[in-house]
Design a protein around this motif. Structure first.
Motif, PDB file in Angstrom:
ATOM      1  N   LEU A 112       0.820  -1.220   0.000  1.00 14.32           N
ATOM      2  CA  LEU A 112       0.000   0.000   0.000  1.00 14.32           C
ATOM      3  C   LEU A 112       0.849   1.263   0.000  1.00 14.32           C
ATOM      4  N   GLY A 113       2.169   1.101  -0.036  1.00 15.10           N
ATOM      5  CA  GLY A 113       3.061   2.245  -0.142  1.00 15.10           C
ATOM      6  C   GLY A 113       3.680   2.721   1.150  1.00 15.10           C
ATOM      7  N   LYS A 114       3.505   1.982   2.258  1.00 14.90           N
ATOM      8  CA  LYS A 114       4.104   2.391   3.517  1.00 14.90           C
ATOM      9  C   LYS A 114       5.591   2.043   3.544  1.00 14.90           C
ATOM     10  N   ASP A 115       6.406   2.979   3.967  1.00 15.31           N
ATOM     11  CA  ASP A 115       7.852   2.780   4.072  1.00 15.31           C
ATOM     12  C   ASP A 115       8.167   2.170   5.439  1.00 15.31           C
ATOM     13  N   LEU A 116       8.214   0.837   5.493  1.00 16.76           N
ATOM     14  CA  LEU A 116       8.456   0.156   6.760  1.00 16.76           C
ATOM     15  C   LEU A 116       9.946  -0.046   7.033  1.00 16.76           C
ATOM     16  N   ILE A 117      10.775   0.563   6.211  1.00 12.42           N
ATOM     17  CA  ILE A 117      12.218   0.551   6.464  1.00 12.42           C
ATOM     18  C   ILE A 117      12.614   1.803   7.245  1.00 12.42           C
ATOM     19  N   ASN A 118      12.155   2.940   6.758  1.00 15.02           N
ATOM     20  CA  ASN A 118      12.541   4.210   7.375  1.00 15.02           C
ATOM     21  C   ASN A 118      11.390   4.927   8.065  1.00 15.02           C
ATOM     22  N   GLY A 119      10.182   4.405   7.939  1.00 15.79           N
ATOM     23  CA  GLY A 119       9.012   5.097   8.463  1.00 15.79           C
ATOM     24  C   GLY A 119       8.820   4.933   9.951  1.00 15.79           C
ATOM     25  N   ASN A 120       7.732   5.495  10.421  1.00 18.38           N
ATOM     26  CA  ASN A 120       7.391   5.436  11.839  1.00 18.38           C
ATOM     27  C   ASN A 120       5.953   4.939  11.946  1.00 18.38           C
ATOM     28  N   TYR A 121       5.802   3.615  12.071  1.00 15.36           N
ATOM     29  CA  TYR A 121       4.485   2.994  12.056  1.00 15.36           C
ATOM     30  C   TYR A 121       4.279   2.145  13.318  1.00 15.36           C
ATOM     31  N   GLN A 122       3.184   1.395  13.351  1.00 13.19           N
ATOM     32  CA  GLN A 122       2.937   0.511  14.491  1.00 13.19           C
ATOM     33  C   GLN A 122       4.090  -0.473  14.662  1.00 13.19           C
ATOM     34  N   SER A 123       4.649  -0.933  13.544  1.00 13.87           N
ATOM     35  CA  SER A 123       5.861  -1.743  13.549  1.00 13.87           C
ATOM     36  C   SER A 123       6.623  -1.436  12.272  1.00 13.87           C
ATOM     37  N   ASP A 124       7.914  -1.515  12.330  1.00 13.85           N
ATOM     38  CA  ASP A 124       8.763  -1.282  11.158  1.00 13.85           C
ATOM     39  C   ASP A 124      10.164  -1.788  11.478  1.00 13.85           C
ATOM     40  N   LEU A 125      10.997  -1.857  10.471  1.00 15.87           N
ATOM     41  CA  LEU A 125      12.327  -2.423  10.657  1.00 15.87           C
ATOM     42  C   LEU A 125      13.216  -1.544  11.532  1.00 15.87           C
ATOM     43  N   THR A 126      12.979  -0.247  11.526  1.00 18.14           N
ATOM     44  CA  THR A 126      13.758   0.648  12.381  1.00 18.14           C
ATOM     45  C   THR A 126      13.559   0.304  13.850  1.00 18.14           C
ATOM     46  N   GLN A 127      12.314   0.032  14.231  1.00 15.82           N
ATOM     47  CA  GLN A 127      12.032  -0.353  15.616  1.00 15.82           C
ATOM     48  C   GLN A 127      12.538  -1.759  15.917  1.00 15.82           C
ATOM     49  N   LEU A 128      12.296  -2.688  15.006  1.00 12.76           N
ATOM     50  CA  LEU A 128      12.628  -4.088  15.266  1.00 12.76           C
ATOM     51  C   LEU A 128      14.126  -4.320  15.425  1.00 12.76           C
ATOM     52  N   LYS A 129      14.936  -3.558  14.725  1.00 10.43           N
ATOM     53  CA  LYS A 129      16.386  -3.788  14.798  1.00 10.43           C
ATOM     54  C   LYS A 129      16.978  -3.372  16.144  1.00 10.43           C
ATOM     55  N   ASN A 130      16.168  -2.738  16.978  1.00 14.59           N
ATOM     56  CA  ASN A 130      16.644  -2.366  18.317  1.00 14.59           C
ATOM     57  C   ASN A 130      16.556  -3.515  19.310  1.00 14.59           C
ATOM     58  N   PHE A 131      15.965  -4.640  18.879  1.00 15.06           N
ATOM     59  CA  PHE A 131      15.855  -5.808  19.742  1.00 15.06           C
ATOM     60  C   PHE A 131      16.897  -6.848  19.351  1.00 15.06           C
ATOM     61  N   ASP A 132      17.322  -7.645  20.336  1.00 13.65           N
ATOM     62  CA  ASP A 132      18.372  -8.633  20.096  1.00 13.65           C
ATOM     63  C   ASP A 132      17.935  -9.735  19.147  1.00 13.65           C
ATOM     64  N   ASP A 133      16.724 -10.231  19.344  1.00 15.20           N
ATOM     65  CA  ASP A 133      16.271 -11.401  18.598  1.00 15.20           C
ATOM     66  C   ASP A 133      14.754 -11.317  18.422  1.00 15.20           C
ATOM     67  N   VAL A 134      14.311 -11.216  17.182  1.00 12.93           N
ATOM     68  CA  VAL A 134      12.899 -11.006  16.893  1.00 12.93           C
ATOM     69  C   VAL A 134      12.448 -11.975  15.801  1.00 12.93           C
TER      70      VAL A 134
END
Length: 298
Positions: free
Chosen positions: A16-38
């Motif tokens: 749908l066009g959401k940037d889940l790499i650099n965006g700020n959403y309910q979940s995205d890769l920017t947030q997930l990479k702050n955890f050790d193991d996901v």
């Protein structure tokens, strides 16, 4: 910190066009990479929207969303789970999941899903299919003959059966024939909120008998109240009533239009860990890991 989220609509959101790499959403890769193991059940929801809501499902939409996951892996951002060995690799791991069997013509289409590395299959969304009745069914016919064949093939191929959105009779039928643990990836407790998406005591007990787990979702419409405290109460009630070995989380982030107050994004999952205390690793990781491991073939 490590956790498994059993339902996030990554592929559909990117389509749908959401940037889940650099965006700020309910979940995205920017947030997930702050955890050790996901480990994320990264969902493929192959629907096309129209002014009247969701229209039919399209196989090409399924392919397009799978390609998104493979592109993310090629760029080194995620690891797609293919076998048991991948479960123990650190970082962001995607377990590709299909929500609804609308795009399948017959049970043996699941062989194509296996080749595309799907590891979880939701039998229904909010539509009835030739395989099973959904939670929105006007006539709950449960699992059909073709649906029974699909479940047996999934067991043989190492694909987890997900009963989220399924009708009550479908849940009871599947749990009678499956040889592997099943999941209800994102739901809540009907005793605490009467909603079609929620499961009742009989359904929960049937899932538990397979060794399966219930994933509690963070959608305000299925909870008693629109608060993080209400979410915690549902988790606690299920854990205390049915046993903490059978509870997990499936936020439904990126698939819900509105979150609950106090749990607006995946980065806040630390609050859930703090609340659960010594039960945190079991609920957030071990239970889901066990079910995945028992289903995968190699």
């Amino acid at each position: 910190m490590r956790f498994v989220d059993m339902h996030e609509d990554f592929g559909y959101s990117v389509s749908l066009g959401k940037d889940l790499i650099n965006g700020n959403y309910q979940s995205d890769l920017t947030q997930l990479k702050n955890f050790d193991d996901v480990m994320i059940f990264s969902v493929v929801f192959p629907a096309m929207e129209s002014i009247f809501g969701y229209s039919k499902m399209y196989f090409q939409s399924l392919i397009n969303q799978v390609k998104i996951y493979y592109r993310l892996e090629k760029e080194g951002m995620v690891k797609i789970i293919r076998n048991k060995e991948d479960l123990n690799k650190k970082g962001i791991k995607f377990l590709i999941s299909l929500e609804g069997t609308d795009v399948l013509n017959d049970p043996y289409d699941i062989l194509l899903l296996k080749e595309l590395n799907f590891k979880s299959l939701g039998l229904t969304w909010n539509y009835d299919t030739k395989f099973a009745a959904s939670c929105m069914s006007k006539k709950d016919y449960g699992l059909t003959g073709e649906g029974e064949e699909l479940v047996k093939l999934a067991n043989d191929l190492g694909i987890i059966i997900d009963l989220a959105h399924a009708s009550k009779q479908t849940v009871l039928d599947v749990t009678q024939i499956t040889k592997k643990p099943v999941i209800v990836s994102h739901t809540a407790y009907r005793k605490m909120k009467d909603h079609p998406r929620n499961v009742d005591d009989e359904e929960i007990e049937a899932v538990i008998k397979t060794g399966g787990i219930i994933g509690v979702m963070a959608w305000y419409k299925v909870l008693p109240e629109k608060t993080f405290e209400s979410y915690l109460k549902v988790i606690n009630e299920l854990g205390e009533t049915f046993g903490w070995d059978h509870i997990g989380i499936g936020t439904d982030f990126l698939g819900i239009e509105e979150t609950i107050n106090g749990f607006e994004s995946i980065s806040q999952i630390n609050k859930l860990k703090e609340y659960l205390g010594e039960k945190a690793d079991k609920v957030l990781w071990e239970n889901a890991y066990r079910v995945i491991n028992e289903n995968l073939k190699d």
